[in-house]
Design a protein around this motif. Sequence first.
Motif, PDB file in Angstrom:
ATOM      1  N   VAL A   7     -70.100  83.867  14.701  1.00  0.00           N
ATOM      2  CA  VAL A   7     -71.501  84.083  13.834  1.00  0.00           C
ATOM      3  C   VAL A   7     -72.641  83.242  14.571  1.00  0.00           C
ATOM      4  O   VAL A   7     -72.131  82.071  14.715  1.00  0.00           O
ATOM      5  CB  VAL A   7     -71.226  83.674  12.423  1.00  0.00           C
ATOM      6  CG1 VAL A   7     -72.682  84.029  11.595  1.00  0.00           C
ATOM      7  CG2 VAL A   7     -69.907  84.321  11.834  1.00  0.00           C
ATOM      8  N   VAL A  72     -71.710  88.501  14.516  1.00  0.00           N
ATOM      9  CA  VAL A  72     -72.901  88.661  13.473  1.00  0.00           C
ATOM     10  C   VAL A  72     -73.876  87.738  14.142  1.00  0.00           C
ATOM     11  O   VAL A  72     -73.635  86.706  14.383  1.00  0.00           O
ATOM     12  CB  VAL A  72     -72.435  88.467  12.317  1.00  0.00           C
ATOM     13  CG1 VAL A  72     -73.665  88.342  11.219  1.00  0.00           C
ATOM     14  CG2 VAL A  72     -71.368  89.125  11.632  1.00  0.00           C
ATOM     15  N   LEU A 128     -71.156  89.939   7.237  1.00  0.00           N
ATOM     16  CA  LEU A 128     -69.951  89.299   7.358  1.00  0.00           C
ATOM     17  C   LEU A 128     -68.669  89.941   7.022  1.00  0.00           C
ATOM     18  O   LEU A 128     -67.699  90.048   7.517  1.00  0.00           O
ATOM     19  CB  LEU A 128     -70.101  87.865   6.638  1.00  0.00           C
ATOM     20  CG  LEU A 128     -71.057  87.025   7.214  1.00  0.00           C
ATOM     21  CD1 LEU A 128     -71.233  85.753   6.286  1.00  0.00           C
ATOM     22  CD2 LEU A 128     -70.663  86.357   8.591  1.00  0.00           C
ATOM     23  N   ARG A 129     -68.814  90.811   5.481  1.00  0.00           N
ATOM     24  CA  ARG A 129     -67.869  91.382   5.317  1.00  0.00           C
ATOM     25  C   ARG A 129     -67.340  92.377   6.023  1.00  0.00           C
ATOM     26  O   ARG A 129     -66.235  92.754   6.233  1.00  0.00           O
ATOM     27  CB  ARG A 129     -68.194  91.950   3.806  1.00  0.00           C
ATOM     28  CG  ARG A 129     -68.206  90.967   2.593  1.00  0.00           C
ATOM     29  CD  ARG A 129     -68.687  91.535   1.533  1.00  0.00           C
ATOM     30  NE  ARG A 129     -68.502  90.641   0.395  1.00  0.00           N
ATOM     31  CZ  ARG A 129     -69.162  90.679  -0.925  1.00  0.00           C
ATOM     32  NH1 ARG A 129     -70.060  91.709  -1.012  1.00  0.00           N
ATOM     33  NH2 ARG A 129     -69.295  89.938  -1.853  1.00  0.00           N
ATOM     34  N   PHE A 141     -63.515  82.137  11.508  1.00  0.00           N
ATOM     35  CA  PHE A 141     -64.967  82.233  11.941  1.00  0.00           C
ATOM     36  C   PHE A 141     -65.407  81.063  13.063  1.00  0.00           C
ATOM     37  O   PHE A 141     -65.176  79.922  12.570  1.00  0.00           O
ATOM     38  CB  PHE A 141     -65.728  82.378  10.781  1.00  0.00           C
ATOM     39  CG  PHE A 141     -65.874  83.394   9.858  1.00  0.00           C
ATOM     40  CD1 PHE A 141     -66.487  84.612  10.125  1.00  0.00           C
ATOM     41  CD2 PHE A 141     -65.102  83.552   8.702  1.00  0.00           C
ATOM     42  CE1 PHE A 141     -66.139  85.806   9.690  1.00  0.00           C
ATOM     43  CE2 PHE A 141     -64.942  84.729   8.042  1.00  0.00           C
ATOM     44  CZ  PHE A 141     -65.489  85.753   8.314  1.00  0.00           C
ATOM     45  N   VAL A 159     -75.301  79.906   5.918  1.00  0.00           N
ATOM     46  CA  VAL A 159     -74.155  81.125   6.561  1.00  0.00           C
ATOM     47  C   VAL A 159     -72.843  80.380   6.271  1.00  0.00           C
ATOM     48  O   VAL A 159     -71.974  80.925   5.881  1.00  0.00           O
ATOM     49  CB  VAL A 159     -74.751  81.559   7.787  1.00  0.00           C
ATOM     50  CG1 VAL A 159     -73.508  82.365   8.403  1.00  0.00           C
ATOM     51  CG2 VAL A 159     -75.682  82.229   7.936  1.00  0.00           C
ATOM     52  N   LEU A 163     -69.821  81.565   4.078  1.00  0.00           N
ATOM     53  CA  LEU A 163     -68.421  81.849   4.650  1.00  0.00           C
ATOM     54  C   LEU A 163     -67.275  81.324   3.715  1.00  0.00           C
ATOM     55  O   LEU A 163     -66.373  81.776   3.351  1.00  0.00           O
ATOM     56  CB  LEU A 163     -68.203  81.137   5.971  1.00  0.00           C
ATOM     57  CG  LEU A 163     -69.211  82.174   7.050  1.00  0.00           C
ATOM     58  CD1 LEU A 163     -69.007  81.379   8.019  1.00  0.00           C
ATOM     59  CD2 LEU A 163     -68.482  83.507   7.318  1.00  0.00           C
ATOM     60  N   ARG A 172     -63.037  77.690   9.461  1.00  0.00           N
ATOM     61  CA  ARG A 172     -64.536  77.654   9.785  1.00  0.00           C
ATOM     62  C   ARG A 172     -64.470  76.767  10.869  1.00  0.00           C
ATOM     63  O   ARG A 172     -64.501  75.664  10.251  1.00  0.00           O
ATOM     64  CB  ARG A 172     -65.379  77.653   8.629  1.00  0.00           C
ATOM     65  CG  ARG A 172     -65.376  78.880   7.381  1.00  0.00           C
ATOM     66  CD  ARG A 172     -65.969  78.244   6.244  1.00  0.00           C
ATOM     67  NE  ARG A 172     -65.655  76.945   5.699  1.00  0.00           N
ATOM     68  CZ  ARG A 172     -64.687  76.918   4.832  1.00  0.00           C
ATOM     69  NH1 ARG A 172     -63.897  78.241   4.400  1.00  0.00           N
ATOM     70  NH2 ARG A 172     -64.266  75.958   4.374  1.00  0.00           N
TER      71      ARG A 172
END
Length: 474
Positions: A7, A72, A128-129, A141, A159, A163, A172
Amino acid sequence: MTQSVVVQVGQCGNQIGCRFWDLALREHSHVNKKGLYDEALGSFFRNVDSRKRDGGACSVGGRIQYLKARAVLVDMEEGVVNEILQGPLREVFDSTQLLTGVSGSGNNWAAGHMTYGSVYREQIVDKLRKAAEHCDCLQCFFLIHSMGGGTGSGLGTRVLSLLEEEFPDVCRIVTAIYPSAEDDVITSPYNSVLAMRELTEHADCVLPVENQSLVDIVDKIKRMSHVGKPGAAIKRNSAIISGQGGLSGAERPFDAMNNIVANLLLNITSSSRFEGSLNMDLNEIAMNLVPFPRLHYLVPSLTPLYTLADVDVPTRRLDQMFSDAFSKDHQLIRADPKHSLYLACALMVRGNVHVSDLRRNIERLKPSLPFVSWNQEGWKTGMCSVPPVGHSHSLLALANSTCVKPTFMELRDRFTKLYRKKAHLHHYLHVDGMEQSVFSEAIGSLGSLIEEYHRLDATKSRLMPDAARLSIAR
């Protein structure tokens, strides 16, 4: 097979992400000469050509229309994302992966976090999904953003919290770029401290990278390349010196700095993308290196930072690589690891390196690296057989140590100088939902974090034998 999603938020995050995808494709095409869509590619790319789902030829270098990055891209200005879409990597992304605005966040954390975070919340969650739905087994992520601007620090950390809300069981890992003291954004201390609270609360691991450290490394590489002595020429076609990369046009001032961070990401993901005799699962990083939830800032060191053109790699140079990983010249933040206390450390090796080399160097380095008493064997190791392009081997060290404390203290001091005068505060307080208490809570959170590191440091002197103290003093 596990997959991860990258991301990218803000100008800095998207520029670094672009370099990562460019270099990742170079690595895969270097190994995968026929361009077959295989498990290594599948970890960070998906195949969108139904004719090639059974392993048919899929272009990796050159034209890459069958591959889509598991990514993303978010930015509240269109410039960088539009540039990516007009460059060599335009086929790697499609409109479902992109979210852009037109006005930017005005270097204001509150505008990014609260205004745009609320306006674009549903769109961000949707993207994201969708990225997660394209994964068979989502492992991690990776979030890339800067700390000093408005979109990177504000929307980037929003963001991060999304998440955690939407995918609480998915790791993450954040790569956060910290501004230098001479940063031209006057409000960067505010943005950074406000973002720090979010990183401390919502990330599993944070890899802090300082702009000034990147500048110092790039300057050192430039000096090396102009020495002109036999054996001192820099090898140009290596992963660090990558030519023009994914953006169009000539090399720019920040490209070399972004390349270094992209190489950090290449190394940390190498075990996910390629085979190795001792692969390290991404989830193992947090599991093994973070004994306390808030103390999850892992200092990255990368070596080699350049390759000498006509020098072979005997054992001596291999051992030097391990020594370099624990020197301040190879750290991506400005700190002295020799005067800190280690909670844990990971060594991620790539290339032609044997387990015996790894063990020998850990034993050699141990006496001069003080570890907490309850984790004296706190080493995590990973070995990937595929080296970066242009190198025979490389090493990424991730150190959970108290050497991050001076960086955080300096940031607190810069924040306090502004906040004491209430300078520029009105720009933040005019944002709907932003109150002055948010500043107090953020600086309180940072102060608490610094104090936790300070308490650990206070135990160091009684842990170290005299010989080790003398070694570090030298």
